[in-house]
Write a protein that holds these residues in place. Sequence first.
Motif, short mmCIF file in Angstrom:
data_model
loop_
_atom_site.label_atom_id
_atom_site.label_comp_id
_atom_site.label_asym_id
_atom_site.label_seq_id
_atom_site.Cartn_x
_atom_site.Cartn_y
_atom_site.Cartn_z
N ILE A 13 -12.28 -0.20 5.50
CA ILE A 13 -12.72 1.13 5.03
C ILE A 13 -11.74 1.69 4.00
CG2 ILE A 13 -13.09 3.53 5.75
CD1 ILE A 13 -14.13 2.41 8.42
N PHE A 14 -10.43 1.57 4.27
CA PHE A 14 -9.42 2.05 3.31
C PHE A 14 -9.55 1.32 1.98
CE2 PHE A 14 -6.48 3.07 7.12
CZ PHE A 14 -7.21 4.21 7.37
N TYR B 248 -12.17 -0.16 0.80
CA TYR B 248 -13.44 0.22 0.17
C TYR B 248 -13.31 1.56 -0.55
CZ TYR B 248 -18.34 1.69 -0.11
OH TYR B 248 -19.54 2.15 -0.55
N LEU B 249 -12.61 2.51 0.09
CA LEU B 249 -12.45 3.83 -0.52
C LEU B 249 -11.48 3.81 -1.70
CD1 LEU B 249 -12.32 6.08 2.69
CD2 LEU B 249 -14.24 5.78 1.12
N MET B 250 -10.49 2.91 -1.66
CA MET B 250 -9.51 2.86 -2.74
C MET B 250 -9.91 1.94 -3.88
SD MET B 250 -5.75 3.05 -0.90
CE MET B 250 -6.01 1.68 0.23
N THR B 251 -10.97 1.17 -3.71
CA THR B 251 -11.41 0.24 -4.76
C THR B 251 -11.72 0.94 -6.09
OG1 THR B 251 -12.23 -1.41 -3.20
CG2 THR B 251 -13.20 -1.42 -5.39
N PRO B 252 -12.44 2.08 -6.12
CA PRO B 252 -12.67 2.73 -7.42
C PRO B 252 -11.39 3.14 -8.13
CG PRO B 252 -14.16 3.62 -5.76
CD PRO B 252 -13.18 2.76 -5.03
N LEU B 253 -10.37 3.56 -7.36
CA LEU B 253 -9.10 3.95 -7.97
C LEU B 253 -8.37 2.74 -8.53
CD1 LEU B 253 -7.24 6.32 -8.56
CD2 LEU B 253 -6.21 6.02 -6.30
N ASN C 152 -2.83 1.92 14.68
CA ASN C 152 -3.95 1.21 14.07
C ASN C 152 -4.10 1.60 12.60
OD1 ASN C 152 -4.59 -0.09 16.46
ND2 ASN C 152 -6.06 1.47 17.09
N PHE C 153 -3.79 2.86 12.28
CA PHE C 153 -3.85 3.34 10.90
C PHE C 153 -2.85 2.59 10.03
CE2 PHE C 153 -2.41 6.15 7.52
CZ PHE C 153 -3.60 6.56 6.95
N ILE C 154 -1.63 2.41 10.54
CA ILE C 154 -0.59 1.69 9.78
C ILE C 154 -1.00 0.24 9.55
CG2 ILE C 154 1.80 0.88 9.84
CD1 ILE C 154 2.45 3.44 11.44
N ILE C 155 -1.52 -0.42 10.62
CA ILE C 155 -1.97 -1.80 10.48
C ILE C 155 -3.14 -1.87 9.50
CG2 ILE C 155 -2.94 -3.78 11.70
CD1 ILE C 155 -1.46 -2.86 14.19
N GLY C 156 -4.03 -0.87 9.56
CA GLY C 156 -5.17 -0.83 8.65
C GLY C 156 -4.74 -0.73 7.19
N SER D 170 -5.60 -3.38 4.35
CA SER D 170 -6.30 -2.94 3.13
C SER D 170 -5.63 -3.47 1.87
CB SER D 170 -6.37 -1.41 3.08
OG SER D 170 -5.09 -0.84 2.88
N ILE D 171 -4.31 -3.62 1.90
CA ILE D 171 -3.59 -4.17 0.73
C ILE D 171 -4.03 -5.61 0.48
CG2 ILE D 171 -1.32 -4.81 -0.15
CD1 ILE D 171 -0.19 -2.41 1.38
N TYR D 172 -4.11 -6.41 1.56
CA TYR D 172 -4.56 -7.79 1.41
C TYR D 172 -6.01 -7.85 0.93
CZ TYR D 172 -0.35 -9.56 3.69
OH TYR D 172 0.95 -9.88 3.99
N VAL D 173 -6.84 -6.95 1.44
CA VAL D 173 -8.26 -6.93 1.02
C VAL D 173 -8.37 -6.57 -0.46
CG1 VAL D 173 -10.49 -5.80 1.36
CG2 VAL D 173 -9.09 -6.40 3.34
N LEU D 174 -7.58 -5.58 -0.91
CA LEU D 174 -7.63 -5.19 -2.32
C LEU D 174 -7.15 -6.30 -3.24
CD1 LEU D 174 -6.33 -1.50 -2.08
CD2 LEU D 174 -8.62 -2.23 -2.71
N PHE D 175 -6.18 -7.08 -2.82
CA PHE D 175 -5.67 -8.18 -3.64
C PHE D 175 -6.75 -9.25 -3.86
CE2 PHE D 175 -1.18 -6.90 -3.04
CZ PHE D 175 -0.74 -7.12 -4.33
N SER D 176 -7.61 -9.46 -2.85
CA SER D 176 -8.58 -10.56 -2.92
C SER D 176 -10.02 -10.07 -2.83
CB SER D 176 -8.30 -11.57 -1.80
OG SER D 176 -6.97 -12.02 -1.82
#
Length: 444
Positions: free
Chosen positions: A55-56, A58-63, A197-201, A205-211
Amino acid sequence: MKIKFEKKYLCLGLTAFAVIAASICFYYLVFHGDRFSAQVDAFFKVISPVMYGIIFAYLMTPLVNGIERQLLIPIFSRNGKSITVKQKKYMRMLSVILTILLVGYLIYGFFSILIPNIMKSVKSISYQFPYYVQNLTNWSTKFLADNPDIEKMVINFLDTYSEEFTNYLNNSIVPQMETLVKHVSLSLISVFKVLWNFIIGVVISIYVLFSKENFAGQAKKLAFALFSTKTANQVIKDIRFTSDTFIGFIGGKIIDSIIIGFICFACTSILNMPYALLVSVIVGVTNIIPFFGPYLGAVPSAVLILMVNPLKCVYFIIFILILQQVDGNLIGPKILGQSTGLSGFWVIFSITIFGGFMGVFGMIIGVPLFAVFYAFSRRITNHLLEKKGLPQETGKYLNVKYIDEGDVFVPKEEIKNTLFKMNKRKSAAPSEKGKNSTEGEQKR
């Protein structure tokens, strides 16, 4: 000896297995729903960090995309140079780092300003609460003294229900105080778990944004492998539509709520309202919830102001009504546009249904989620009507009592093509006539 498998029998066996499995699941769901619900809750608790990360991201992808396109690509491609694969990796790393720093700084700045002011407001309320109660008592006493009829009604009401309220307080509220304290302690533990869970998320999210392009490519490959090309293209198109609807609505609603919060703070400060910042934060945050949000935020804010100055409470209620009219008719449509395409009834319907099932989170995502469901239902309905040769416009069914099987509805495109052919024939007729006359003159 080779064993030959008949495809027909294999399909029948798989169908029978699927039917039996579905029947068992249905029985378990109906007669052991509480266990099923507990298993679902446990499953979501386990995967909640991964869900937060997705979710994080997904929300940060436009930025991230905006930083790459507007800032990094012009820098790396200056002097007409093409960007290499290595440079693309550096660009993605820089864009993700800048996004995390920017979002983190905004969150830190927001709470660093907000929390001290809220603590100050809460301390002020706790210190001056007896004065507020006395002020409210004096005002209500004076108001009732000036209006004897209302005073009589209030006295009768208190005489009727005071004993019931006392019994309810002694028999229900007081014995449950120990349970309430226990629930508060467990809630604090749950808050720490959510923060972890927020910190782990955030890390996920950093790994998801990279790939993210790689993940999107794998999903498309899976869609084309499982479905036909036409179906896979439609699935990808539907997912893009769903993503655009969610991003457009939620992003626009957040911007709209920030603007409303700033306008509320400016106006309440000018009107010298008590607890202007706290009230503005409440109004801005609750404004994220469509339709009901502004009123949910106005009620506790009005109570806070009422304890200090009842007359300013009346001014505040009038101001909130004006502000919500401006937001609903001017600011909201400019920012959100037609991101959902739902009428007012369906907005209220979606908020009520999803809010009942999922609480506040359901009230926030209910409108875009129902908008996606509504769009898919409309498309399927129009497709079925088109197959039957019936019109797709709702207006054509307003005064219809019944449709005979012999009735024929000509589609719009067919009418346009027919008219185009007729016009083409008419325009071609004079030229043919002129051609014949020219040939006659030449013969003479």
